[in-house]
Enzyme design. Structure first.
Site, short mmCIF file in Angstrom:
data_model
loop_
_atom_site.label_atom_id
_atom_site.label_comp_id
_atom_site.label_asym_id
_atom_site.label_seq_id
_atom_site.Cartn_x
_atom_site.Cartn_y
_atom_site.Cartn_z
N SER A 175 -3.15 7.28 17.15
CA SER A 175 -2.17 6.45 16.45
C SER A 175 -1.88 5.11 17.11
O SER A 175 -1.19 4.29 16.52
CB SER A 175 -0.85 7.22 16.27
OG SER A 175 -0.99 8.21 15.29
N SER A 228 -0.52 6.01 13.28
CA SER A 228 0.81 5.86 12.72
C SER A 228 1.57 4.66 13.30
O SER A 228 2.65 4.33 12.83
CB SER A 228 1.62 7.13 12.97
OG SER A 228 1.76 7.39 14.36
N LYS A 240 7.95 1.06 18.51
CA LYS A 240 7.77 1.90 17.33
C LYS A 240 9.03 2.71 17.06
O LYS A 240 9.74 3.11 17.98
CB LYS A 240 6.57 2.82 17.58
CG LYS A 240 6.15 3.72 16.42
CD LYS A 240 4.91 4.49 16.83
CE LYS A 240 4.46 5.47 15.76
NZ LYS A 240 3.22 6.18 16.18
#
Length: 472
Positions: free
Chosen positions: A177, A153, A79
């Protein structure tokens, strides 16, 4: 998509060790799939094509020389809140960010295990929302239904794994997330114990509520990546005792006492569990009972746990703004949250941290009677792209809480949770359930998830939005 699908993490590592494939072949296949899917899914913020191929060639030389590491030559993604040397870390924000001088500790450990990082995946601004859309990169879409969000996210990581662009990926989880996008893309998502995977160069992330975690199509793959990325940096504030996640994925959990909990923690805004999500989670509870576990309805006593979440979350956003080259480019909701964090100040933050031990005792009392809590991961199926775009901060919070009221308390507690696929709602939209445990319970949760996976065989289903596959 014409490119052949990638094997899973375990299978890829085994094939490389046995010499039946090469790292270059796997990395080339991954890069081809990323290139083909990017116009549709937009899963990646940065793709390291040249660097990844060079690292693959180096891995092949090491393999040919007889070297063996857990992930030597296997392509993975991380990420874009994690530093990768030579790449910017924008964390979902618009603007020009400088390249980082060194890897984050989690990335360093992946490299030490031999993995090839093919790119950095999209995330919403500073990881605040359960969708992955923003001015800095556009909209990341769900491989199962491109008109819908993959969640957030860690939505880019989830989309990349679900579409078979990489076998597995790292994400981060500050309020669900990892678990939320795993639920909405039919993946296994492990939120480990706080500190299990280092957040360095932050001694802790978002004042302890955010941890790094793993996303994969199978429990064994998610556990293998967890083992590879785990471990502390000398500057970390949290150092949990080591666990062997990959071994747990191949171990019977034994007969467990499981609490089915559909109760939502208190918030000041309205929310309701979607009947389709409820039915899928209850069906999983029934399967667990059929597998020999003792399942009963029971709820943790959450109390006013939200008071210990908001000061830490908003202070974390204010902290991160110091790394943003041009804050004026940020979403107004991001700037509003940072202002709240600064306005609350040190007092509420200290009180939130002090409340944690009492909250752990209060919520943890459920584990005096039960071994594991089974709960929905989200209250709804994945929303459509743009459903929360352009809303005010207050309306965004209401919409976010209505969709995702279940995951965030475990971030306050710092304890592990594992999302498992729970099936599909109308329109073929994936939904999930989370297995929740007390401190350091990853092996138990992983063993139970693996047993459920053997029964449900969710990994046999693949999206066909960007590839030929089987749909529910």
């Amino acid at each position: 998509m014409a490119t052949e699908t990638l094997p899973g993490l375990e299978d890829a590592a085994r094939a490389l060790a046995e010499g039946t494939t090469t790292s270059r072949a796997l990395v080339e296949r991954s890069l081809e799939r990323i290139e083909a899917a990017q116009p549709v899914l937009n899963a990646f913020r940065r793709v390291r094509a040249g660097a990844a191929l060079a690292e693959a060639d180096a891995a092949d030389r090491r393999l040919a020389a007889g070297e063996r590491l857990p992930l030597l030559g296997v392509p993975v993604a991380v990420k874009d809140d994690m530093d990768v040397a030579g790449e910017p870390t924008a964390f979902g924000c618009p603007g020009e960010f400088p390249p980082q001088a060194r890897d984050a500790e989690a990335v360093r450990r992946l490299r030490a295990a031999g993995a090839v990082v093919v790119g950095k995946t999209n995330t919403c601004e500073l990881g605040q929302w359960p969708f992955t859309e923003g001015a800095g990169f556009g909209d990341t879409r769900n491989p199962w239904a491109p008109g819908h969000t993959p969640g957030g996210s860690s939505g880019g990581s989830a989309a990349a794994v679900a579409a078979g662009l990489v076998p597995a990926a790292l994400g981060s989880d500050g309020a669900g997330s990892v678990r939320i996008p795993a639920a909405w893309t039919h993946l296994v998502g492990i939120k480990p114990q706080r500190g299990r995977i280092s957040t360095w160069p932050w001694a802790e992330a978002f004042h302890g509520i955010t941890v790094n975690g793993t996303l994969a199509r199978t429990v064994a793959d998610a556990a293998l990546l967890l083992d590879a990325a785990s471990g502390a940096h000398e500057g970390d504030l949290h150092r949990p005792p080591a666990v062997e996640a990959a071994r747990a994925a191949h171990r019977d959990p034994g007969r467990l006492r499981i609490a089915l909990s559909l109760k939502m923690p208190f918030t000041a805004s309205p929310k309701q569990l979607d009947p389709q999500v409820r039915s899928r989670v209850v069906a999983l509870a029934e399967r667990l009972a059929a597998l020999g576990h003792d399942v009963a309805e029971a709820d943790p006593r959450y109390g006013q746990i939200g008071l210990a979440f908001v000061p830490r979350a908003t202070a974390g956003i204010a902290d991160w703004l110091e790394r943003v080259p041009d804050p004026s480019l940020l979403d107004p909701r991001t700037r509003e949250a940072a202002r709240m964090g600064r306005a609350l100040g040190a007092g509420p933050l200290r009180l939130a941290r002090r409340a944690e031990a009492a909250l752990q005792r209060r919520v943890g009392a459920v584990f005096d009677t039960y071994d594991v809590v089974l709960a929905p991961t989200t209250a709804t199926p994945p929303p459509r792209i743009g459903a929360m775009a352009g809303l005010s901060g207050w309306r965004t919070d209401r919409a976010m809480i209505a969709a995702c009221p279940y995951a965030w308390p475990w971030n306050v507690l710092g304890w592990p949770g594992v999302n498992v696929p729970a099936g599909f709602a109308g329109g073929g939209l994936p939904v999930g359930a989370q297995l929740l445990g007390p401190a350091h319970s990853e092996p138990l949760l992983i063993s139970l998830a693996a047993q459920l996976e053997a029964d449900q065989r969710w990994f046999e289903l693949r999206p066909d939005a960007v590839q030929g596959g089987t749909r529910p």
